[in-house]
Design a protein around this motif. Structure first.
Motif, mmCIF file in Angstrom:
data_model
loop_
_atom_site.group_PDB
_atom_site.id
_atom_site.type_symbol
_atom_site.label_atom_id
_atom_site.label_comp_id
_atom_site.label_asym_id
_atom_site.label_seq_id
_atom_site.Cartn_x
_atom_site.Cartn_y
_atom_site.Cartn_z
ATOM 1 N N HIS A 14 -82.177 0.718 -48.921
ATOM 2 C CA HIS A 14 -80.887 -0.399 -48.939
ATOM 3 C C HIS A 14 -80.409 -0.320 -49.955
ATOM 4 N N ILE A 36 -74.908 -4.460 -41.831
ATOM 5 C CA ILE A 36 -76.358 -4.848 -41.339
ATOM 6 C C ILE A 36 -76.554 -5.721 -40.403
ATOM 7 N N ASP A 93 -79.105 0.761 -42.391
ATOM 8 C CA ASP A 93 -78.294 1.222 -44.076
ATOM 9 C C ASP A 93 -77.522 2.582 -43.885
ATOM 10 N N THR A 135 -74.085 1.347 -42.367
ATOM 11 C CA THR A 135 -73.224 0.864 -43.625
ATOM 12 C C THR A 135 -72.660 2.103 -44.638
#
Length: 455
Positions: free
Chosen positions: A66, A99, A128, A131
């Motif tokens: 993250h 997310i 993640d 993303t």
């Protein structure tokens, strides 16, 4: 304030509200925490293999992944002086929505049991990765789309990413633990195709604003440091088994070192500047990890990682010098952050390297790790040549889906009601705060310089 600007602000506010309410309703209906997140007994209907592992270790994977997505990628798109503060704000907006949407879309395909989506550390790591691919895509269109278009690009991009990922990993059974294909290649060429569809001929008449001042250099320094700290964990976060992780982490470290040295070899020969810019080191670092995405858990010796890293580090300087002008002039594709050189081409190289390593995989070379990296080959379900064939076929599949998806997304973003006002003077400043042309906040400088507003 112009009426079209007020309308744009209201549209952005309304779209954020609708998307968040939609995700809240879907989460309330479908999403529950998985048994790995609790200390209670495991349901017989669920796969609780992750619960048998160290839960703290899994949450460290999620934390590092993250941080990598939010800070690493978020700061790395801020190296242009005009874009700095605004691009970071847009990156956070993208991460916040991507997310949530990725957890839902991936959940329906991978974590759906008994009518519910069960989320835990592993599902968040997967979100993640998704993303990260979307943040790569936005690098190709940075400065030429407004926040409303960015949100819609995220909505469609996440859905297409998961579709491509499902085909490659579940249906074709390829190994791509670090995302050379699923993250870097898909994200780069999806964004480039969106950029091509959104091409604006009048923008060719003005000079490309790719000046890098002191503040953007700081962004590049911090972003590159985050890459060095967290990317080895990010690359190995989805390795087949924990025992395969040390290979991926160590190979990534060796590759980062070699790709950085490659920049110091080639950049002084191609550029007249006496001092190497931090952005060039940043590009080499990104290119290196794009190559290592697929091959990270396959390379069995450190020298292989060093050789791959050195080759990866040569791609960005050559690409920016010879390929970027061709993209802009011949193919009418504006690539503001150079994702083609930094993610696209290195991702393809990583896929080809992974295919070669798969074809050469033997029990003698891998020992007991063959079962960890290539379980189907170890159990005799298919040969190494068969697995290599699937690895190779995954490349054109990814390019096809990225291209078609980019065309579709670009067509949607080009709709009349979504485009920025035609009198917007500098679209790259269409951010969430006003930024002066020299990259400084107008309120801090006290100068009345040309700026644009929210959208």
């Amino acid at each position: 304030m112009p009426e079209d600007t007020i309308a744009s602000r209201l549209r952005l506010s309304g779209l954020c509200f609708l998307l968040q309410i939609l995700t809240i309703i879907l989460f309330a209906t479908f999403v529950r925490y998985s048994p790995e997140s609790s200390s209670g007994p495991c349901s017989q209907q669920l796969n609780c293999s992750w619960k048998n592992q160290d839960s703290g270790f899994q949450h460290r994977r999620f934390r590092d992944g993250h941080l990598q997505a939010l800070l690493g990628f978020g700061l790395l798109v801020a190296f242009l002086a005009r874009y700095g503060p605004g691009s970071v704000a847009i990156s956070i907006l993208i991460v916040a929505f991507a997310i949530q949407w990725a957890v839902l879309i991936q959940g329906f395909l991978y974590f759906f049991q008994n009518g519910k989506i069960y989320v835990g550390a592993q599902s968040m790591v997967s979100a993640d990765f998704c993303t990260a691919a979307i943040l790569i895509s936005t690098g190709a269109v940075l400065g030429r789309v407004n926040p409303i278009q960015m949100l819609l690009l995220t909505l469609l991009g996440v859905t297409l990413f998961v579709f491509n990922e499902y085909i490659l990993l579940s249906l074709m059974g390829i190994s791509d633990s670090g995302g050379s294909l699923t993250v870097h290649t898909f994200g780069a060429y999806f964004g480039l195709m969106v950029s091509r569809i959104l091409h604006q001929p009048h923008m060719e008449k003005r000079k490309e604003q790719q000046d890098t001042g002191h503040q953007p250099d700081v962004f590049a320094v911090v972003g590159t440091i985050y890459l060095w700290i967290f990317w080895p964990t990010f690359t190995s976060a989805t390795t087949v088994r924990d025992n395969a992780e040390p290979w991926a982490m160590l190979n990534t470290y060796f590759l980062l070192a070699a790709s950085t040295l490659a920049t110091f070899v080639l950049s002084p020969l191609l550029h007249e500047e006496s001092t190497l810019q931090m952005v060039q080191i940043q590009d080499a670092t990104l290119a290196g990890v794009a190559v290592m995405g697929m091959a990270g858990e396959m390379l069995v010796t450190p020298f292989g990682a060093l050789a791959a890293g050195f080759l990866a580090g040569l791609i960005p300087p050559l690409g920016f010098r010879f390929l970027t002008p061709v993209l802009r002039s011949r193919l009418k594709t504006q690539d503001m952050c150079g994702v083609h050189n930094v993610h696209g081409l290195p991702g393809i190289l990583g896929a080809l390297l992974g295919t070669l390593l798969t074809a050469l995989a033997t029990a003698d070379a891998y020992g007991g790790r063959l079962e960890l990296v290539f379980p189907l080959v170890a159990e005799g379900s298919q040969t190494a040549a068969d697995q290599a064939f699937y690895q190779l076929c995954a490349l054109p599949v990814t390019l096809l889906l990225a291209t078609l998806g980019g065309c579709l997304t670009g067509a949607v973003l080009k709709m009349k009601g979504l485009r920025s006002p035609p009198d917007t003077r500098y679209l790259e400043n269409t951010v969430l705060r006003e930024v002066a042309e020299d990259g400084r906040d107008r309120r801090a400088s006290g100068k009345e310089q040309s700026t644009s507003t929210l959208v």
